[in-house]
Design an enzyme around this catalytic site. Sequence first.
Site, PDB file in Angstrom:
ATOM      1  N   LYS A  79      36.084  18.150 122.089  1.00 60.28           N
ATOM      2  CA  LYS A  79      35.236  17.026 122.546  1.00 60.28           C
ATOM      3  C   LYS A  79      33.773  17.776 122.295  1.00 60.28           C
ATOM      4  O   LYS A  79      33.606  19.082 122.794  1.00 60.28           O
ATOM      5  CB  LYS A  79      35.416  16.704 123.898  1.00 60.28           C
ATOM      6  N   SER A 154      35.353   8.588 128.211  1.00 59.03           N
ATOM      7  CA  SER A 154      34.395   9.158 127.335  1.00 59.03           C
ATOM      8  C   SER A 154      35.135  10.164 126.348  1.00 59.03           C
ATOM      9  O   SER A 154      34.177  10.106 125.440  1.00 59.03           O
ATOM     10  CB  SER A 154      33.210   9.870 128.147  1.00 59.03           C
ATOM     11  N   SER A 178      38.036  10.211 131.870  1.00 56.52           N
ATOM     12  CA  SER A 178      37.868  10.301 130.423  1.00 56.52           C
ATOM     13  C   SER A 178      38.707  10.786 129.629  1.00 56.52           C
ATOM     14  O   SER A 178      38.653  10.676 128.352  1.00 56.52           O
ATOM     15  CB  SER A 178      36.504  10.961 130.260  1.00 56.52           C
TER      16      SER A 178
HETATM   17  N1  GLN Z   1      34.081   6.110 132.830  1.00 57.97           N
HETATM   18  C1  GLN Z   1      33.756   7.369 133.651  1.00 57.97           C
HETATM   19  C2  GLN Z   1      32.147   7.213 133.879  1.00 57.97           C
HETATM   20  O1  GLN Z   1      31.438   6.699 133.173  1.00 57.97           O
HETATM   21  C3  GLN Z   1      34.189   8.505 132.773  1.00 57.97           C
HETATM   22  C4  GLN Z   1      33.569   9.784 133.086  1.00 57.97           C
HETATM   23  C5  GLN Z   1      34.329  10.903 132.508  1.00 57.97           C
HETATM   24  O2  GLN Z   1      35.342  11.073 132.935  1.00 57.97           O
HETATM   25  N2  GLN Z   1      33.653  11.707 131.746  1.00 57.97           N
HETATM   26  O3  GLN Z   1      31.777   8.144 134.844  1.00 57.97           O
END
Ligand code: GLN
Length: 491
Positions: A79, A154, A178
């Site tokens: 990532k 994400s 995420s």
């Molecule tokens: N959907 C979560 C957020 O927007 C995901 C965050 C993450 O795990 N990086 O905060």
Amino acid sequence: MELDYLTINEAAQLLNEKKVSSAELTQHCIKNIKQKNAEVNAFLTITEDKALNSAKESDERRSRGELKSNIDGIPGSLKDVICTAGVRTTAASKMLDNFIPPYDAHVTRLLKDAGAVIVGKTNLDEFAMGTTTAYSAYNMTKNPWDTSRVVGGSSGGSAASVAADQSIFSLGTDTGGSIRLPASWTNTVGLRPTYGRVSRNGVIAMASSLDQVGTFTRSVADAAELLRILAEPDTGDSTSYKIPVPNYVAAIGKDIKGMKIGVVKEFMGEAVDVKIREAVNAAIRQFEKLGAEIIDISVPLAEESLATYMVIVPSEVSTNLERYDGIKYGVSANEDANVDNLIEVYYKSRQKFGNEAKRRIMLGSFALSAGFYDQYYNRARKVQRMIKAQFSEKFKEVDVMVGPVSPTMPFKTNEDLNDSLKLWMADLLVVPVNVANLCGISVPCGFEQGLPIGMQIIANHFDEEKLFKVASAFEVSTEWHKINAKSKIQN
Ligand code: GLN
């Protein structure tokens, strides 16, 4: 030689039997990246030359009998919040458009030391904030199962890279689901280890008290294999837990007779799509067949997790993103012709953030401001402690907990993806794990209209072995994980 959709273990076996070389595996992934990136957009950077070089070195090591690990020569991706020395690392933000880290993140180093081949950097929502990758500054990643659907976020690029056979594994981060959410929408195995199990050193921060690196793989055994490598304690991260790394691989394929599996009532409510509940219920019956004891439990405070998360996260985001001011870090507006003082440099530079980042910076700055700190941030912290305590109490009764990962199937890419409430609701069942500092894994457990469904298994702090035991017992007794997106992509 059939190289499609190999697991780490299958690839390692082929390498050991000299039926394939690391160079061939790497070329296979690069070919798929090139073929599908225009449509799927999983990768922000492809490191073809470096990857082919490392593959060659791995093949040479193998011929000398000097293997570094079981993942030596296996192609994976990272990532794009995980720093890679000499390779652009953007966090999918225009703010870091030109950032080339001078050093590797601890996890990057561990993978390299183990001989893994890194084929590229994957797309995400800007600074890992989002649920779809639609908030990437560089186009969204599409779901390899159906490119009219989102892949989840994400770490959407990482999930897609494994689902589209562009890398055999990928590392992501899971601050609030995420990894598990995109894993559930791509039929991959997504592991979020306990906070502190894997070093965050060299990983671009989102919300530091919750951020954690984890894995996307095609089997539970592969996740265990990787965690054994990644969990090495690190003095470069004060929250990295300095305890020995268990042999996670030993937990694979074990009998789960008599283990206590808790079905969390709050995770199986009306908010969850009925087809997803049915798939998870079928999985629970499977656990019963395997001899586990199923226990209905209730963790009422789990329902407060999302609200708690939505105070803590923006607060920490606002402090972490403060450094990107165009002077200390980030693309600078310093050279702009119409900028003539420091405040304007800050102001103009910070315009490079996308809307979600700006929204969270504003929310967080408010929650941390004098007079509101106690009312919001400190109160959220107190609620967090209560949530943790309630989970701890319940873990006295059960070994692991199960439930769905996502309450819905993946959204269509042409739906309104700027509806924050809708997106946050997708996180409903994943954030309790983060807020309570637990570990969780998403495993394939069914399909609905050709799209995959994931089940979540949750264990107490540093109880990853139980996760692996239960998840692998389910996996070896079912076929879901073997179905892949290949036919869909070729359509
Ligand atoms: N959907 C979560 C957020 O927007 C995901 C965050 C993450 O795990 N990086 O905060």
